[in-house]
Design a protein around this motif. Sequence first.
Motif, PDB file in Angstrom:
ATOM      1  N   ARG A 235       0.843  -1.217   0.000  1.00  0.00           N
ATOM      2  CA  ARG A 235       0.000   0.000   0.000  1.00  0.00           C
ATOM      3  C   ARG A 235       0.869   1.256   0.000  1.00  0.00           C
ATOM      4  O   ARG A 235       0.614   2.208  -0.730  1.00  0.00           O
ATOM      5  CB  ARG A 235      -0.878   0.018   1.253  1.00  0.00           C
TER       6      ARG A 235
ATOM      7  N   ASP B 182      -3.585   4.060  -6.995  1.00  0.00           N
ATOM      8  CA  ASP B 182      -4.660   3.576  -6.148  1.00  0.00           C
ATOM      9  C   ASP B 182      -4.159   2.349  -5.375  1.00  0.00           C
ATOM     10  O   ASP B 182      -3.688   1.382  -5.981  1.00  0.00           O
ATOM     11  CB  ASP B 182      -5.862   3.212  -7.033  1.00  0.00           C
ATOM     12  N   ALA B 183      -4.273   2.410  -4.053  1.00  0.00           N
ATOM     13  CA  ALA B 183      -3.738   1.306  -3.236  1.00  0.00           C
ATOM     14  C   ALA B 183      -4.795   0.257  -2.913  1.00  0.00           C
ATOM     15  O   ALA B 183      -4.526  -0.685  -2.163  1.00  0.00           O
ATOM     16  CB  ALA B 183      -3.155   1.871  -1.943  1.00  0.00           C
TER      17      ALA B 183
ATOM     18  N   GLN C   7       0.874   4.163  -2.775  1.00  0.00           N
ATOM     19  CA  GLN C   7       0.495   5.543  -2.416  1.00  0.00           C
ATOM     20  C   GLN C   7       1.633   6.518  -2.690  1.00  0.00           C
ATOM     21  O   GLN C   7       1.398   7.642  -3.138  1.00  0.00           O
ATOM     22  CB  GLN C   7       0.103   5.599  -0.931  1.00  0.00           C
TER      23      GLN C   7
END
Lengths: 226, 503
Positions: A115, A124-125, A119
């Motif tokens: 993630r 988009d995580a 980011q």
Amino acid sequence: MTESLLAVRGLTKHFVSGNETVPVIDKLSFTLGQGQSLALTGRSGSGKSTVLNLLCGLELPNAGTIVMHGQVFEAGGAATRQKAAAWATLRRQHIGVVFQEANLMPALSLLENVRFRAQLAGRDAANSEDWLTRLGIGELARRYPDQVSGGQRQRAALAMVFAMEPALILADEPTGSLDRHTADEVIQALFELQARYGCSLILATHDAELAAGCQQHLDLGHLSAL
Amino acid sequence: MRALLSHYRRHPLQLVALAVMIVLATMLWTGVNHLTSQARASLGQSERAVTERQQVVRSDGQTLVIEDFVALRLAGVCVMPWLEATPETGSRLVGIDPLAAHCFGAGTGASQVLDQPLDGKPFVDMHAAAGISARESRLYLLAPETTQATDLPGGYHLKTFSTSPDTGELGDSFLLNLEALGVLVLLITALLLRSVYLLGLAQRRDSFALLHRFGVSPGQVQRWLVLEILVLALVCVVPGVWLGRWLAAGLGGGFGKALDGLFDIPLYAGQGQGWITPVLVMLGVVVIACLGDLILLRFRDRLSLPMPVRAGLAMALLVAGLVMAWLAPSLPWVFVAVALVFAGAGWLTPATVAYLARWRANRSSASLALWRHRELAVLVRRLTLPLVALQFALAMVLAVQALVTTFEGTFDRWLAQRLEAAYYIEVPAGADSKKAAEWLTNQQEKVPGLRWHRVIRGRAELAEAGSQQVDVFAVAPVGSLVRAWALLESADQPWVALSSGAG
């Protein structure tokens, strides 16, 4: 004709040790198209890692030009700070780097690592967990890097790289610390995903079998582009 | 930022250790600092209470005579004559005029002292002092605090009038001790904080390298680190300062009582210093201790000196320190000299030890000994700062110990002149002291040679003399310092004389 992502012309790098100048890379030139793969081979000390470091701006060349993702980086001259900032932006958003080891933030779980990298690149995580699942380590998402095996760590590192949707992946002996079986699994996953998502790959390895999986081959021992 | 802070999520004890250390160090330093401020204010107040009076003197430097008193009174200036006379034999007497004591107004110390029959020594009525055959006598004219220089007629001006012993050196010694303790607390705090923080930083080095590879600039990481330590410091320093003030208030109560006992009047100055200074000082200490390396990193190239230059500088510091220690005119300069000596020695020591270790390694035949000496040679080169810090800490401990010992000696001797006795029986506030006095009187009859004194501080009432109010100030038995001091009057067993109404 594939659109060129990377063009290297006359790239030269030497290190200074005391009063002695040690040449490492001498007038290296090649190009790499979008979605293509290139194997950098050579013995230990031939300069494979140095080339990768030059191609992501972690080191600066003594001579030559690198054209990366439309940006031109010429050796020498002033404005080093601006160059460093431009390289940092490229690394953050477009260049995924996988090293032999220590690719994960030790204080973050595998999922948080993926993630975090997505980011940081401004992606988009939401699909982070999917990436771990695709690489076969979905059930380990909440574990920390020191709680999984070396092969699982490298898979997580690949998940991080693909989650950031890079234009170019630089892999420096990514399977060097793994056993043969695990190394095959990891490298297979790397080639598969690289081909599926159309990003370019430069793989530094001394393993001829791995190098054979790439479309181009550059032997730094002979400096001969095939 | 989240990635950086995640380190403490996996190593919460490091964060707790840092936070607790900052809170405790802040509390300790603020407490000591607060006590120092209070002590300085209280001592100032006490010195003012016992020393400051003003007198009128002639501008031409001539001795005052009775005509000056008349001239000043005719000019409307209220002054009280104070005639000091030293008889041919016996102690000095002070003759005062009770009628002129009203100059000092009702309720002031002077009027309280003078508001009683002057039938004892050393204070006597003016005519008694003037009537004795004096070897030396001198007239002073005391003026109340309200008198301004502009109130005086031409040819006169105001000057400080002091008859009390000077407590300046004692106070200075006391304050210097407290300040040295404060500096020591700061130094040790900085060292401990630095150790714990650098341990965490070493563990995070891989993360920083990874962040750099991910395209996060070193400057950005440094800014986050500064922010992180500032937030941590602020969160911990504020409660630390509060706790320090609370600690100082607790200790200050005892200090205030001690001052009351010493000076017989309330002198504790209470809360003084604000919040801003301790908060800023501790923030500065935390930031410099933790991030000093980051700050120095920017100037590393400019600060980097060739080995011979460094050795020369270190030697120069050492020599300068030794010379200064030899010639130092006062204690603060001795501190500076010691600091220079230890800085120079600390700078030289690692290089010297490394040289010796290499020399030993070259002569070692056993492989383990070779490794040990080589390892030591490499290690000591990285220990310059810790070595200097350790030497500083040792020097400070020695210096503070020396100061405390000196202070204790001075204080003991000073105290001896006022309260010397083998045992003290303290009657709690509000309790009846008569029972204790009766018991002691009985004991005196049973045990030959037992002497006891009833100590009444401040205002007291003499039962034998009706409801007469007295101020109590006496020294018994006479301490060693008292013999060397020029007291107005001294007598054996003054309490006995006091209780019989002859005080």
